[in-house]
Design a protein around this motif. Structure first.
Motif, short mmCIF file in Angstrom:
data_model
loop_
_atom_site.label_atom_id
_atom_site.label_comp_id
_atom_site.label_asym_id
_atom_site.label_seq_id
_atom_site.Cartn_x
_atom_site.Cartn_y
_atom_site.Cartn_z
N THR A 106 0.83 -1.20 0.00
CA THR A 106 0.00 0.00 0.00
C THR A 106 0.87 1.26 0.00
O THR A 106 0.67 2.17 -0.81
CB THR A 106 -0.93 0.01 1.23
N CYS A 116 2.58 1.67 -3.23
CA CYS A 116 1.64 1.69 -4.38
C CYS A 116 1.97 0.56 -5.35
O CYS A 116 2.03 0.76 -6.58
CB CYS A 116 1.67 3.04 -5.08
N LEU A 128 -1.34 -3.34 -7.23
CA LEU A 128 -2.63 -2.65 -7.18
C LEU A 128 -3.78 -3.55 -7.63
O LEU A 128 -4.95 -3.22 -7.39
CB LEU A 128 -2.57 -1.39 -8.06
N THR A 188 -6.19 -4.44 -4.92
CA THR A 188 -6.97 -3.38 -4.28
C THR A 188 -8.29 -3.17 -5.01
O THR A 188 -8.39 -3.36 -6.22
CB THR A 188 -6.19 -2.05 -4.26
N GLU A 244 -7.31 6.59 1.41
CA GLU A 244 -6.29 7.27 0.61
C GLU A 244 -6.42 8.76 0.88
O GLU A 244 -7.44 9.38 0.55
CB GLU A 244 -6.47 6.98 -0.87
#
Length: 329
Positions: free
Chosen positions: A264, A267, A270, A273, A309
């Motif tokens: 996370t 980044c 992904l 997610t 976020e």
């Protein structure tokens, strides 16, 4: 808990001007690193005395001259180095941690022998003494790493006979009389980061600061780079949700959690997610909190990380089971 034991020899002011910059870098870096970790940095009670007796404590005039020769005038001041070293010399004593006043020992054998190269006899004797204390600390359940000179294998082996222990709380009969142990060593903080176990640090953490430390070390070991700044915070229910599901003390779970937190922060991965949405349909709006957006990351099939976020990072909100789509606001 991990003990970082400092060999007094590495605090000795160098006689060679060519080693001066490395010396001040190590002194300043060491003190900065201590402030950022939950590790026990320990010295021996004899450290200050050895430095003074051997005239290895830096003095203002000597430092000022060396700083000028290295072209560091205006960048660092003599008092900065002196104050930093004085701070290191106030670290806790390994003798106090072990509740021992003094020990007597015989027949010390250290391998590799080149760890003694360049040392005056007082530094050799203090190394012998310190290594025997580390042996005792190891038997009491501490993980111990020795900050010392560079060694090829980053390991020192010691064999020695413990003859007597002076302490109100310890008896020689309670301790092995003959020690033979291997002690991990490091000479740079990069090497220290590679030796530490972020899972164990997380497992023994007692504050958010200490959980941060485990994340920093995990990411360094994965990427080979220090994070320049922290980009995450913990939501008010995050630690509670981890505790209830065993992610504070079960090592297998800590391992996969650290991976997910690092993914996370960096980044990465992904594909694992998904936006947390206000309804079950894929076309419904993403859950928001002002400008913050709610996300869900798969840890494994059973557990998932819910987080916000933010504009400049992330807020880890909760750790949930598969069918839980809620997120603390």
């Amino acid at each position: 808990m991990t003990n970082i034991i400092i060999d007094p020899y590495i605090l000795a002011y160098p006689n060679n001007d060519n080693e001066f910059e490395n010396y001040i870098d190590k002194i300043i870096e060491l003190n900065d690193f201590k402030d950022k970790t939950n590790l026990n940095f320990l010295i021996s009670s004899n450290t200050s005395n050895v430095l003074v007796v051997e005239n290895n404590f830096p003095y203002w005039d000597t430092l000022n001259e060396a700083i000028s020769k290295c072209g560091l005038t205006g960048i660092i001041q003599p008092q900065d180095i002196i104050s930093t070293l004085e701070g290191i010399l106030k670290y806790a004593y390994i003798e106090n941690v072990l509740k021992i006043d003094e020990i007597l020992y015989n027949d010390i054998l250290i391998i590799p022998d080149d760890i003694k190269d360049g040392r005056l006899e007082s530094y050799v004797e203090e190394l012998n003494r310190l290594l025997m204390y580390i042996c005792i600390a190891h038997d009491e359940g501490y993980d111990n790493l020795l900050l010392t000179t560079e060694l090829v294998d980053n390991m020192v082996s010691i064999t020695g006979e413990l003859v007597e222990v002076e302490s109100e709380k310890k008896n020689i009969g309670d301790l092995p009389k003959i020690y033979k142990k291997n002690i991990a060593t490091f000479h740079t903080l990069d090497k220290l980061y590679s030796l530490l176990d972020p899972i164990q640090i997380w497992k023994t953490a007692a504050s958010e600061f200490e959980y941060d430390n485990a994340i920093y070390i995990y990411i360094y070991q994965r990427t080979g780079k220090y994070l320049e700044e922290k980009t995450w915070i913990y939501g008010r229910k995050f630690l509670e949700s981890m505790k209830s599901k065993g992610f504070l003390h079960e090592e297998a779970k800590i391992k996969i959690l650290l991976k997910s937190l690092a993914n996370t922060i960096l980044c990465e991965n992904l594909r694992a997610t998904h936006a947390l949405r206000q309804g079950q349909g894929g076309n419904t709006s993403q859950v928001t909190r002002s400008s913050d957006k709610a996300w869900r990351r798969d840890i494994d099939y059973e557990y998932h990380l819910h987080y916000w976020e933010l504009e400049n990072g992330f807020e880890f909100a909760s750790l949930v089971v598969h069918n839980d789509m809620s997120i603390p606001v």
